[in-house]
Structures are given as structure tokens and as C-alpha cells.
Design an enzyme around this catalytic site. Structure first.
Site, PDB file in Angstrom:
ATOM      1  N   HIS A 181       2.895   3.336  -8.955  1.00 43.44           N
ATOM      2  CA  HIS A 181       2.691   1.906  -9.222  1.00 43.44           C
ATOM      3  C   HIS A 181       3.931   1.301  -9.906  1.00 43.44           C
ATOM      4  CE1 HIS A 181      -1.279   2.191  -7.705  1.00 43.44           C
ATOM      5  NE2 HIS A 181      -1.791   2.857  -8.723  1.00 43.44           N
ATOM      6  N   ARG A 232      -0.004   9.034 -10.321  1.00 40.66           N
ATOM      7  CA  ARG A 232      -0.129   7.796  -9.551  1.00 40.66           C
ATOM      8  C   ARG A 232       0.564   6.616 -10.232  1.00 40.66           C
ATOM      9  NH1 ARG A 232      -3.684   7.548  -5.458  1.00 40.66           N
ATOM     10  NH2 ARG A 232      -4.124   5.359  -5.863  1.00 40.66           N
ATOM     11  N   ASP A 235       0.832  -1.214   0.000  1.00 41.72           N
ATOM     12  CA  ASP A 235       0.000   0.000   0.000  1.00 41.72           C
ATOM     13  C   ASP A 235       0.864   1.262   0.000  1.00 41.72           C
ATOM     14  OD1 ASP A 235      -2.311   1.489   0.050  1.00 41.72           O
ATOM     15  OD2 ASP A 235      -2.678   1.226   2.193  1.00 41.72           O
ATOM     16  N   SER A 250      -8.209  -5.031   4.714  1.00 45.08           N
ATOM     17  CA  SER A 250      -8.797  -4.700   3.409  1.00 45.08           C
ATOM     18  C   SER A 250      -9.156  -5.932   2.567  1.00 45.08           C
ATOM     19  CB  SER A 250      -7.867  -3.775   2.619  1.00 45.08           C
ATOM     20  OG  SER A 250      -7.689  -2.572   3.298  1.00 45.08           O
ATOM     21  N   ARG A 262      -5.327  -1.994   8.496  1.00 45.75           N
ATOM     22  CA  ARG A 262      -6.486  -2.807   8.084  1.00 45.75           C
ATOM     23  C   ARG A 262      -6.013  -3.987   7.259  1.00 45.75           C
ATOM     24  NH1 ARG A 262      -7.883   2.241   6.555  1.00 45.75           N
ATOM     25  NH2 ARG A 262      -7.144   1.952   4.430  1.00 45.75           N
ATOM     26  N   GLU A 286       0.578 -13.319  12.266  1.00 47.14           N
ATOM     27  CA  GLU A 286       1.083 -12.141  12.974  1.00 47.14           C
ATOM     28  C   GLU A 286       1.023 -10.973  11.993  1.00 47.14           C
ATOM     29  OE1 GLU A 286       1.927 -11.970  16.144  1.00 47.14           O
ATOM     30  OE2 GLU A 286       1.562 -14.107  16.435  1.00 47.14           O
ATOM     31  N   LEU A 321      11.021 -20.600  -4.515  1.00 38.76           N
ATOM     32  CA  LEU A 321      10.092 -19.708  -3.815  1.00 38.76           C
ATOM     33  C   LEU A 321       8.754 -19.766  -4.521  1.00 38.76           C
ATOM     34  CD1 LEU A 321       9.390 -17.163  -1.961  1.00 38.76           C
ATOM     35  CD2 LEU A 321      10.230 -15.768  -3.837  1.00 38.76           C
TER      36      LEU A 321
HETATM   37  C1  FPP Z   1      -1.940   0.340  -3.257  1.00 44.37           C
HETATM   38  O1  FPP Z   1      -1.460   1.636  -3.371  1.00 44.37           O
HETATM   39  C2  FPP Z   1      -1.417  -0.451  -4.329  1.00 44.37           C
HETATM   40  C3  FPP Z   1      -2.181  -1.017  -5.298  1.00 44.37           C
HETATM   41  C4  FPP Z   1      -3.641  -0.859  -5.404  1.00 44.37           C
HETATM   42  C5  FPP Z   1      -1.565  -1.789  -6.349  1.00 44.37           C
HETATM   43  C6  FPP Z   1      -0.323  -2.547  -5.981  1.00 44.37           C
HETATM   44  C7  FPP Z   1       0.400  -2.703  -7.225  1.00 44.37           C
HETATM   45  C8  FPP Z   1       1.738  -2.718  -7.381  1.00 44.37           C
HETATM   46  C9  FPP Z   1       2.717  -2.726  -6.293  1.00 44.37           C
HETATM   47  C10 FPP Z   1       2.277  -2.731  -8.716  1.00 44.37           C
HETATM   48  C11 FPP Z   1       1.633  -3.708  -9.577  1.00 44.37           C
HETATM   49  C12 FPP Z   1       2.227  -5.043  -9.465  1.00 44.37           C
HETATM   50  C13 FPP Z   1       1.819  -5.996 -10.287  1.00 44.37           C
HETATM   51  C14 FPP Z   1       2.460  -7.320 -10.291  1.00 44.37           C
HETATM   52  C15 FPP Z   1       0.712  -5.714 -11.204  1.00 44.37           C
HETATM   53  P1  FPP Z   1      -2.520   2.780  -3.555  1.00 44.37           P
HETATM   54  O2  FPP Z   1      -2.631   3.093  -4.989  1.00 44.37           O
HETATM   55  O3  FPP Z   1      -3.815   2.428  -2.916  1.00 44.37           O
HETATM   56  O4  FPP Z   1      -1.820   3.930  -2.799  1.00 44.37           O
HETATM   57  P2  FPP Z   1      -2.504   5.086  -1.963  1.00 44.37           P
HETATM   58  O5  FPP Z   1      -3.293   4.431  -0.866  1.00 44.37           O
HETATM   59  O6  FPP Z   1      -1.340   5.850  -1.454  1.00 44.37           O
HETATM   60  O7  FPP Z   1      -3.354   5.871  -2.909  1.00 44.37           O
END
Ligand code: FPP
Length: 239
Positions: free
Chosen positions: A28, A24, A11, A187, A185, A198, A122
Site C-alpha cells: 500500500h 501488505r 489493484d 468492483s 471487473r 472505455e 487537475l
Molecule cells: C487494492 O490492492 C488496493 C487497495 C484496496 C487500496 C488502494 C490504496 C492505495 C493505492 C494506497 C492508498 C492511497 C490513499 C490515497 C489512501 P489490494 O490490497 O486489493 O491488492 P491484492 O488484490 O493484490 O491483495
């Protein structure tokens, strides 16, 4: 003790990008790089199972452009990284609802899973279009169908059987669940499987996560006393 199965809620990509005045998608993209580092570190540390939450069944409510970016990143990740993951002995599997995904993505997922099927170093589980309640609903429907057609009796429904109908049927429950970005959370992530996990919450945004942060979370896990609902047996007390 080292955790056998670590699961991560990655997150904070959006906030990482915002703090830098970036779109954004930049967060990512940086998140994918953090994922690469984390997979490498987990492999080096001898972790057997790593599950990452990449796209939740609730993420479809994001703007269409961000959804396309995330789907694009998954495709790029598989196309670009599959050979390296395979070389490193990583077995890749996807959990989540596949029928909600486009055909090209489903094909890529199947390709990744079949290429790496015999790898042993892994186990990497990517949760994509995953939501724990949705997973439990799908499992319950399948069990109800099996009961309705006489393949199962109601009394066959046990905790073990439910576990076998979940997307994670082949994996041990997570020992350690890490969430970055300071949110406290789960989620809708691995709710059934998290019964005795844990939980470690870390303040850093996901793109800033790497080997050191993984080690920190493992240290915090190692300092916990896991009782699984029982009591501690004091081995050093003379009886
Ligand atoms: C949460 O950050 C992250 C996500 C919803 C996507 C997680 C994705 C990646 C780490 C990259 C993609 C990886 C693959 C393999 C597709 P957020 O966008 O909710 O951040 P914020 O809460 O700060 O807005």
C-alpha cells in the site's frame, strides 16, 4: 483524442508485496508512491479529471490492522502531499460516504477540499469509503425525500437529475477506466458513470504503475472507436 476524465482501480498492492516477501502495508505504501507519480504524469499530460479508487465500502471487511493502515495512509497522504498538490494547481475532492469516516479524517478531507477549491490544473477525486451501489442508494433516498416533500415530481426524475444526486455531480463521466493487476471487473466502481467508458485492464500491479503505463492506457483508449450507442459515420465515402 485524449481522455478528459481517467478513473483508476488501483489493484494489486497486496500481491506486489507478497511477491517480494513483504507485508501488505509495504504494498500500500508503494501504491501511494505510484499514485504520486500518476497524479504528476496526468497533470503533465493535460488530463483534466483523475479519479482513484482508494478504499471501497467493502474494504471494511479486511482485517482491522489493514484498515488502520489504509486510513493512516490517507491521513499521511493528505498531510504530506497537500502542499505539493496545491502548488501544482490540483483540486482535491473526495467521493464516498463521509458519515462512515472518523471526525479527524473528515476534517482533513474538508481542509484539502477548501484549500484547493480554486485550483484549475487537475481535478483529483479520491474515492474513499466509496461503493457505487451505496452511492446510488444514497442518491435514490435523497430523490425519494425530495419527491415526498413535494420539491420534485416523479416525472422530474431523469438521467440528468440522477447524475446530479451522485457524488460525482460536478464531474464529467469517465472516458477511460483503468484497472491494474489483471483482474477483469469494475468492483462497484462508478457503475452509473461508466456507461460509455472505455475499459483498459493492465497486468501490472498498482505499485508498478507510472507515467509509461498511463501513456500506454491512453494510447489504447485513443485507438478505440467510441460510438455511444450510435453508428460510425463514414466521412470518406463519396455519396
Ligand atoms: C487494492 O490492492 C488496493 C487497495 C484496496 C487500496 C488502494 C490504496 C492505495 C493505492 C494506497 C492508498 C492511497 C490513499 C490515497 C489512501 P489490494 O490490497 O486489493 O491488492 P491484492 O488484490 O493484490 O491483495
Amino acid at each position: 483524442m485524449k481522455p478528459e476524465h481517467i478513473a483508476i482501480i488501483m489493484d494489486g498492492n497486496g500481491r506486489w508485496a507478497k511477491a517480494r516477501g513483504l507485508p501488505r502495508i509495504a504494498g500500500h505504501r508503494a501504491g501511494v508512491e505510484a499514485l504520486r507519480q500518476t497524479v504528476r504524469a496526468a497533470g503533465d499530460l493535460g488530463i483534466e479529471w483523475l479519479t482513484v479508487y482508494a478504499f471501497s465500502s467493502e474494504n471494511w471487511s479486511r482485517p482491522q490492522s489493514e484498515i488502520s493502515d489504509l486510513l493512516g495512509l490517507l491521513k499521511t497522504f493528505i498531510r504530506r502531499d497537500l502542499a505539493d498538490l496545491h502548488k501544482a494547481g490540483v483540486r482535491v475532492r473526495m467521493i464516498g460516504a463521509r458519515d462512515g469516516l472518523a471526525k479527524d479524517i473528515r476534517h482533513l478531507i474538508e481542509e484539502a477540499e477548501s484549500l484547493t477549491a480554486n485550483n484549475k490544473a487537475l481535478n483529483l477525486l479520491i474515492a474513499f469509503n466509496y461503493g457505487s451501489r451505496d452511492e446510488i442508494v444514497r442518491a435514490t433516498r435523497a430523490i425519494a425525500n425530495a419527491v415526498a416533500c413535494g420539491e420534485l415530481r416523479p416525472e422530474d426524475v431523469t438521467q440528468e437529475l440522477i447524475g446530479k444526486y451522485l457524488d460525482t455531480s460536478f464531474a464529467p463521466d469517465p472516458d477511460l477506466i483503468i484497472r491494474t493487476s489483471g483482474e477483469l471487473r469494475l468492483s462497484n466502481f462508478l457503475l452509473w458513470q461508466a456507461a460509455y467508458a472505455e475499459l483498459v485492464f493492465m497486468p501490472c500491479y498498482w505499485p508498478d504503475f507510472g507515467r509509461n503505463e498511463l501513456l500506454q492506457a491512453i494510447d489504447s483508449y485513443a485507438a478505440r472507436e467510441r460510438r455511444f450507442g450510435g453508428v460510425t459515420v463514414a466521412r470518406d465515402v463519396a455519396l
